[in-house]
Write a protein that holds these residues in place. Structure first.
Motif, PDB file in Angstrom:
ATOM      1  N   GLN A  82       0.818  -1.222   0.000  1.00 54.56           N
ATOM      2  CA  GLN A  82       0.000   0.000   0.000  1.00 54.56           C
ATOM      3  C   GLN A  82       0.850   1.270   0.000  1.00 54.56           C
ATOM      4  N   LEU A  83       2.158   1.122   0.264  1.00 50.63           N
ATOM      5  CA  LEU A  83       3.042   2.290   0.284  1.00 50.63           C
ATOM      6  C   LEU A  83       3.195   2.871  -1.112  1.00 50.63           C
ATOM      7  N   GLU A  84       3.587   4.136  -1.170  1.00 60.23           N
ATOM      8  CA  GLU A  84       3.872   4.755  -2.459  1.00 60.23           C
ATOM      9  C   GLU A  84       5.039   4.017  -3.100  1.00 60.23           C
ATOM     10  N   ALA A  85       5.083   4.002  -4.417  1.00 57.22           N
ATOM     11  CA  ALA A  85       6.132   3.289  -5.141  1.00 57.22           C
ATOM     12  C   ALA A  85       7.528   3.752  -4.728  1.00 57.22           C
ATOM     13  N   ALA A  86       7.693   5.047  -4.475  1.00 57.23           N
ATOM     14  CA  ALA A  86       8.999   5.579  -4.094  1.00 57.23           C
ATOM     15  C   ALA A  86       9.463   4.984  -2.762  1.00 57.23           C
ATOM     16  N   GLN A  87       8.506   4.707  -1.867  1.00 49.20           N
ATOM     17  CA  GLN A  87       8.872   4.140  -0.568  1.00 49.20           C
ATOM     18  C   GLN A  87       9.180   2.652  -0.679  1.00 49.20           C
ATOM     19  N   GLN A  88       8.632   2.019  -1.705  1.00 42.98           N
ATOM     20  CA  GLN A  88       8.919   0.601  -1.886  1.00 42.98           C
ATOM     21  C   GLN A  88      10.315   0.417  -2.466  1.00 42.98           C
ATOM     22  N   HIS A  89      10.817   1.452  -3.164  1.00 47.02           N
ATOM     23  CA  HIS A  89      12.170   1.390  -3.718  1.00 47.02           C
ATOM     24  C   HIS A  89      12.322   0.015  -4.387  1.00 47.02           C
ATOM     25  N   PRO A  90      13.423  -0.301  -4.979  1.00 46.84           N
ATOM     26  CA  PRO A  90      13.554  -1.697  -5.417  1.00 46.84           C
ATOM     27  C   PRO A  90      14.101  -2.548  -4.265  1.00 46.84           C
ATOM     28  N   SER A  91      13.274  -2.779  -3.270  1.00 51.71           N
ATOM     29  CA  SER A  91      13.708  -3.563  -2.105  1.00 51.71           C
ATOM     30  C   SER A  91      13.595  -5.052  -2.384  1.00 51.71           C
ATOM     31  N   VAL A  92      14.588  -5.798  -1.931  1.00 51.84           N
ATOM     32  CA  VAL A  92      14.563  -7.247  -1.981  1.00 51.84           C
ATOM     33  C   VAL A  92      14.070  -7.710  -0.615  1.00 51.84           C
ATOM     34  N   ILE A  93      12.958  -8.439  -0.595  1.00 49.09           N
ATOM     35  CA  ILE A  93      12.391  -8.909   0.669  1.00 49.09           C
ATOM     36  C   ILE A  93      12.603 -10.414   0.780  1.00 49.09           C
ATOM     37  N   ILE A  94      13.283 -10.808   1.862  1.00 53.86           N
ATOM     38  CA  ILE A  94      13.527 -12.220   2.149  1.00 53.86           C
ATOM     39  C   ILE A  94      12.852 -12.535   3.479  1.00 53.86           C
ATOM     40  N   VAL A 126      23.600 -15.239   3.644  1.00 56.08           N
ATOM     41  CA  VAL A 126      23.769 -13.840   3.211  1.00 56.08           C
ATOM     42  C   VAL A 126      24.488 -13.806   1.867  1.00 56.08           C
ATOM     43  N   GLU A 127      25.503 -14.640   1.722  1.00 55.38           N
ATOM     44  CA  GLU A 127      26.244 -14.707   0.463  1.00 55.38           C
ATOM     45  C   GLU A 127      25.315 -15.118  -0.685  1.00 55.38           C
ATOM     46  N   GLY A 128      24.443 -16.081  -0.431  1.00 56.77           N
ATOM     47  CA  GLY A 128      23.476 -16.518  -1.445  1.00 56.77           C
ATOM     48  C   GLY A 128      22.537 -15.395  -1.851  1.00 56.77           C
ATOM     49  N   ILE A 129      22.080 -14.601  -0.872  1.00 59.77           N
ATOM     50  CA  ILE A 129      21.200 -13.456  -1.150  1.00 59.77           C
ATOM     51  C   ILE A 129      21.936 -12.440  -2.035  1.00 59.77           C
ATOM     52  N   LEU A 130      23.182 -12.151  -1.660  1.00 56.46           N
ATOM     53  CA  LEU A 130      23.972 -11.166  -2.422  1.00 56.46           C
ATOM     54  C   LEU A 130      24.184 -11.617  -3.862  1.00 56.46           C
ATOM     55  N   GLN A 131      24.534 -12.882  -4.045  1.00 54.51           N
ATOM     56  CA  GLN A 131      24.781 -13.402  -5.386  1.00 54.51           C
ATOM     57  C   GLN A 131      23.500 -13.402  -6.218  1.00 54.51           C
ATOM     58  N   ALA A 132      22.409 -13.849  -5.616  1.00 54.24           N
ATOM     59  CA  ALA A 132      21.155 -13.993  -6.355  1.00 54.24           C
ATOM     60  C   ALA A 132      20.491 -12.670  -6.694  1.00 54.24           C
ATOM     61  N   HIS A 133      20.584 -11.690  -5.781  1.00 57.48           N
ATOM     62  CA  HIS A 133      19.782 -10.483  -5.952  1.00 57.48           C
ATOM     63  C   HIS A 133      20.571  -9.201  -6.165  1.00 57.48           C
ATOM     64  N   PHE A 134      21.868  -9.227  -5.865  1.00 58.48           N
ATOM     65  CA  PHE A 134      22.660  -8.010  -6.001  1.00 58.48           C
ATOM     66  C   PHE A 134      23.910  -8.219  -6.854  1.00 58.48           C
ATOM     67  N   SER A 135      24.039  -9.413  -7.434  1.00 60.03           N
ATOM     68  CA  SER A 135      25.207  -9.764  -8.258  1.00 60.03           C
ATOM     69  C   SER A 135      26.499  -9.417  -7.561  1.00 60.03           C
ATOM     70  N   GLN A 136      26.577  -9.717  -6.279  1.00 59.44           N
ATOM     71  CA  GLN A 136      27.777  -9.407  -5.494  1.00 59.44           C
ATOM     72  C   GLN A 136      28.193 -10.633  -4.700  1.00 59.44           C
ATOM     73  N   GLN A 137      29.446 -10.585  -4.265  1.00 57.62           N
ATOM     74  CA  GLN A 137      29.964 -11.619  -3.390  1.00 57.62           C
ATOM     75  C   GLN A 137      30.626 -10.975  -2.193  1.00 57.62           C
ATOM     76  N   LEU A 138      30.643 -11.695  -1.101  1.00 51.59           N
ATOM     77  CA  LEU A 138      31.350 -11.222   0.079  1.00 51.59           C
ATOM     78  C   LEU A 138      32.846 -11.364  -0.164  1.00 51.59           C
ATOM     79  N   PRO A 139      33.663 -10.448   0.363  1.00 57.06           N
ATOM     80  CA  PRO A 139      35.105 -10.638   0.247  1.00 57.06           C
ATOM     81  C   PRO A 139      35.540 -11.839   1.096  1.00 57.06           C
TER      82      PRO A 139
END
Length: 140
Positions: A82-94, A126-139
């Motif tokens: 129900q929030l405005e689109a700007a408040q939803q941002h592109p959030s990843v919800i897990i 956390v590493e799986g979330i980063l890889q799947a949704h942010f194309s990143q890896q932990l150092p």
């Protein structure tokens, strides 16, 4: 690794929040870490932090417990939509849960969220979330 701008932890258990906060801090995951004890507090934090013109203040990642008093994870998702689109941002919800009851799993799978993980949160998860949704890896 580029840090996420903001992460929101939503869990009614202060110990779980503390442990998750420590894990995320140790991993250097986010510039800003917000913590809410229920869905209602989480919605208020999103409204407050996303009110500015900077999308960097909005959570990029929301780690959401399912079973909480006041407003549970499912009710949070209804309010979030129900929030405005700007408040939803592109959030990843897990969603994080200890309940693997087939009814709960089926209900979660039908939701418009990025994923569903069994507690506890770990470095590997956390590493799986980063890889799947942010194309990143932990150092390493």
């Amino acid at each position: 690794m580029q840090k996420l701008s903001c992460v929101l932890l939503v869990d009614d258990d202060p110990i779980t929040n503390f442990l998750n906060q420590r894990l995320l801090d140790e991993l250097g995951l986010a510039e800003k870490l917000l913590v809410a004890l229920n869905g209602k507090e989480a919605i208020a934090l999103i409204e407050e932090n996303c009110a500015s013109s900077s999308p960097a203040d909005c959570p990029a990642l929301v780690l959401l417990d399912v079973n909480m008093p006041v407003m549970n994870g499912f009710d949070f998702l209804d309010a979030y939509e129900q929030l405005e689109a700007a408040q939803q941002h592109p959030s990843v919800i897990i969603m994080l849960t200890t309940s693997l009851h087939p009814r709960d799993v089926q209900r979660v799978e039908a939701l418009n969220i990025a994923g569903f993980l069994n507690k506890p949160l770990t470095k590997e998860k956390v590493e799986g979330i980063l890889q799947a949704h942010f194309s990143q890896q932990l150092p390493h």
